[in-house]
Design an enzyme around this catalytic site. Structure first.
Site, short mmCIF file in Angstrom:
data_model
loop_
_atom_site.label_atom_id
_atom_site.label_comp_id
_atom_site.label_asym_id
_atom_site.label_seq_id
_atom_site.Cartn_x
_atom_site.Cartn_y
_atom_site.Cartn_z
N CYS A 2 -30.34 -25.91 -66.49
CA CYS A 2 -31.40 -26.55 -67.85
C CYS A 2 -31.40 -27.83 -68.01
O CYS A 2 -30.67 -28.66 -67.16
CB CYS A 2 -30.74 -25.64 -69.03
SG CYS A 2 -30.53 -23.90 -68.46
N ARG A 50 -34.81 -24.36 -70.84
CA ARG A 50 -34.14 -23.48 -69.93
C ARG A 50 -34.83 -23.05 -68.55
O ARG A 50 -36.00 -22.97 -68.74
CB ARG A 50 -33.93 -22.17 -70.74
CG ARG A 50 -33.12 -21.10 -69.84
CD ARG A 50 -33.05 -19.84 -70.80
NE ARG A 50 -32.05 -18.54 -69.91
CZ ARG A 50 -32.33 -17.54 -69.87
NH1 ARG A 50 -33.25 -16.81 -70.48
NH2 ARG A 50 -31.45 -16.80 -69.09
N LEU A 51 -34.11 -23.07 -67.47
CA LEU A 51 -34.43 -22.41 -66.50
C LEU A 51 -33.70 -21.26 -66.21
O LEU A 51 -32.66 -21.40 -65.96
CB LEU A 51 -34.44 -23.55 -65.24
CG LEU A 51 -34.75 -23.06 -63.90
CD1 LEU A 51 -36.20 -22.72 -63.65
CD2 LEU A 51 -34.39 -23.96 -62.69
N ALA A 52 -34.51 -20.09 -66.30
CA ALA A 52 -33.92 -18.69 -66.44
C ALA A 52 -33.21 -18.30 -64.92
O ALA A 52 -34.08 -18.43 -64.12
CB ALA A 52 -34.68 -17.74 -66.94
N GLY A 78 -26.23 -25.57 -65.72
CA GLY A 78 -25.49 -25.53 -64.83
C GLY A 78 -25.29 -23.99 -64.46
O GLY A 78 -25.90 -23.21 -65.18
N GLU A 79 -24.09 -23.89 -63.44
CA GLU A 79 -23.89 -22.60 -63.36
C GLU A 79 -22.22 -22.49 -63.24
O GLU A 79 -21.60 -23.40 -62.61
CB GLU A 79 -24.22 -22.12 -61.97
CG GLU A 79 -25.66 -22.06 -61.88
CD GLU A 79 -26.48 -21.12 -62.62
OE1 GLU A 79 -25.75 -20.04 -63.24
OE2 GLU A 79 -27.80 -20.95 -62.67
N ASP A 102 -23.60 -16.57 -68.14
CA ASP A 102 -22.36 -17.25 -67.87
C ASP A 102 -21.97 -18.26 -69.12
O ASP A 102 -20.96 -18.76 -69.48
CB ASP A 102 -22.40 -18.15 -66.61
CG ASP A 102 -23.72 -19.05 -66.53
OD1 ASP A 102 -24.65 -19.01 -67.13
OD2 ASP A 102 -23.56 -19.83 -65.47
N GLY A 378 -26.74 -28.15 -48.12
CA GLY A 378 -25.51 -28.78 -47.48
C GLY A 378 -25.02 -30.17 -47.94
O GLY A 378 -24.18 -30.78 -47.32
#
Length: 612
Positions: A2, A50-52, A78-79, A102, A378
């Site tokens: 987000c 928000r990016l869901a 983030g995650e 999360d 990567g």
């Protein structure tokens, strides 16, 4: 994933400033196209776009939590990949959850452990918690600096956001740029905390910044650890394989379509193979994407960095893992489109000057976003495992400067060649780089009984993991989030980084090649062609039409009254236009891209640049 913003002013009523908070939030709309929200209290305003990704219906932010002593409010980007384990632990401690997100786990973790929750997180994150119990704002950034986070101290508090543009939308943060900001822009040392903008600095990776009525205080909760490595080679390879498998499986968790970026190199091919194995076991096929240029394979000419085109290796990997693959093929007209360049400059907030490598990345991400919301990349494998060519170039690795500058010294010098003599004199880049190198060396711990070679390679790896990779992570985040795509970087998992960093250089090169540990740990999912391939960086077009288009655009601005020519020598730009396109060097083409980036940057941001 987000965009977050915020404003704390202890001597003002922020509840009367909702319009400014919303304007700051709106600058992050492309980072979060799915939803928007604000939290306003007496002395604080928080905004979120928000990016869901996880718990699409219920994961809205800002998220709050009531306690008898006062309310907690969080904005999070983030995650957290271990949120399920943390959720179970917190549930056992009596916490009750109303969503599957999360973010709620991190908020309850803060309630349980305070700012020390950061030390328990595995992921990429930048978040801020307003703690009404103590009238404090707590800002936290992930260990490697994957997610961007900026702040500006004010007379009575702080303004913060995922990107500088959010801060610049607040009247308290002027768009001023001075010589210190410009030095780093051209030097490429990634000075800790640097922002091009005079009044803005980064929350540094692995750092917690606390803001209260006394001002800002900073605590480092993570630094790259240094210790002896006791595992033998076989055990080391096995552990790297176990870590890589676990990391990829964790980072595939999402409630939206996922894919992998595939270049045909060792790093992206390893991720593609591991992801394909995991998804195949679940009855799915991995989606993979690559970028290419019109007729690049047919007309490819080896250069100092690239021995082979990517396409044959991409086909080998896609065939081996049976991926649903798409090549995004771009031509010179698309790569030189001024609107694309402006979009990149606006996304990054800086005139980075990477030209087709930035423009093609944005166009690649835009194509991916049509079908996927999450992509694995990567990025950082070369820093972790030792993959760049200058790791193996004696002159570069023994030079008393940053190896990436020593390896390509002529090109680095040319980055500032178009500046006016006065600006070059004031910036004094040689001295700046030397000072930054000295500062960086002073912060690198040693291990007892290391050989001179092992010590030198530890220094080089440390410089890459704490400086060089941060430039690449910022580039990857900004260009991907500009189109609402979340890019995850498995090689930045701190467990892997810590473990591999402390392995001997002899292990990292045990087969006489670069990235030996990664190659050995993932060869079971790789085609032989990729196992044998030499490191090749992100592709760059070799189309002469690209250079010709740059010259045409430069000729159109050479007589302009842009503020660009307060720092760039006009005659240098005219000389670029007159050069024979067929003989233009890579260094000169880089200068052309940098000038055009600067031109659009001045036009978009209208900065006040003071190089006294």
């Amino acid at each position: 994933m987000c965009g977050i913003v915020g404003w704390v002013g202890f001597d003002r009523d922020i509840s009367r400033q909702r319009e400014i908070v919303e304007a700051m939030t709106d600058t992050m709309r492309y980072r979060g196209p799915d939803d928007a929200g604000t939290y306003i209290a007496d002395h604080v305003g928080l905004g979120h776009r928000r990016l869901a990704i996880i718990d699409l219906p219920l994961g809205r932010q800002p998220m709050t939590l009531s306690t008898p002593a006062g309310e907690l409010a969080i904005v999070y980007s983030g995650e957290t990949y271990n949120f399920r384990e943390l959720r179970a632990e917190l549930s056992g401690l009596g916490h009750r959850f109303t969503t599957e997100s999360d973010t709620e786990v991190v908020l309850h973790g803060y309630l349980q452990w305070g700012p020390a929750v950061a030390e328990r997180l595995n992921g990429m994150y930048a978040f801020a918690v307003w703690d009404a119990r103590t009238d404090q704002l707590v800002m936290v950034r992930d260990r490697l600096g994957i997610k961007p986070f900026y702040y500006s101290e004010t007379d009575d508090g702080v303004v913060f956001g995922s990107e500088p543009k959010a801060l610049l939308a607040n009247p308290l943060v002027p768009g001023d740029v001075d010589a210190d900001g410009l030095r780093e822009l051209f030097a490429m040392t990634k000075k800790p905390g640097w922002s091009l903008w005079k009044r803005i600095r980064e929350v540094e990776p692995g750092t917690i910044v606390t803001v209260d009525r006394r001002g800002c205080s900073t605590r480092t909760y993570w630094q790259l650890p240094t210790h002896a490595h006791d595992d033998d080679l076989d055990t080391t390879v096995d552990h790297v394989r176990e870590l890589m498998t676990d990391i990829v499986e964790r980072q595939l968790i999402a409630d939206v379509p996922r894919c992998v970026l595939l270049s045909g190199g060792l790093d992206s091919s390893a991720l593609t193979g591991l992801a394909a194995a995991k998804l195949h076991a679940e009855g799915e096929r991995v989606h993979s994407y690559s970028v290419d240029f019109t007729d690049q394979e047919a007309n490819f000419t080896p250069d100092g960095m690239r021995d082979t085109p990517d396409s044959p290796f991409i086909r080998d990997v896609a065939g081996r893992v049976d991926s649903l693959h798409r090549d995004v093929v771009l031509d010179a007209a698309e790569l030189t489109d001024p609107d694309v360049r402006r979009a990149v400059v606006a996304a990054r907030d800086i005139p980075a000057g990477l030209g087709d490598m930035d423009n093609s990345l944005l166009l690649l991400f835009k194509a991916i976003r049509e079908q996927s919301t999450v992509a694995l990349s990567g990025e950082s494998a070369d820093e972790v495992f030792g993959g760049y060519r200058w790791f193996f170039d004696e002159t570069s690795r023994n030079a008393e400067t940053f190896p990436w500058l020593a390896f390509s010294g002529t090109q680095m010098d040319s980055r500032s060649a178009m500046l006016t003599p006065h600006v070059r004199e004031v910036l004094d880049l040689d001295r700046y780089i030397a000072d930054e190198y000295s500062t960086a060396l002073a912060g690198i711990p040693a291990v007892a009984d290391e050989s001179d070679v092992e010590r030198r390679m530890r220094v080089i790896c440390h410089l890459h993991l704490t400086r060089f990779v941060r430039m690449l992570l910022d580039r990857k985040d900004r260009t991907s989030m500009a189109v609402g795509l979340e890019v995850r970087v498995p090689f930045c998992d701190h467990r892997l980084v810590e473990y591999v960093y402390n392995t001997p250089w002899a292990f990292k090169t045990f087969d006489g090649r670069e990235k030996s540990l990664l190659r050995a740990a993932t060869r079971h999912v790789l085609p032989q062609s990729v196992i044998d391939r030499t490191k090749s960086p992100y592709p760059s077009t070799q189309d002469l039409g690209y250079t010709e288009a740059l010259q045409k655009q430069l000729s159109e601005i050479a007589g302009d009254d842009s503020d660009l020519f307060g720092i760039v020598e006009r005659d240098a730009v005219r000389a670029m236009c007159r050069a024979d396109a067929a003989t233009v060097s890579g260094e000169l083409r880089n200068q052309m891209d940098r000038v055009l980036d600067l031109y659009h940057w001045f036009d978009i941001y209208k900065p006040t640049v003071d190089v006294a």
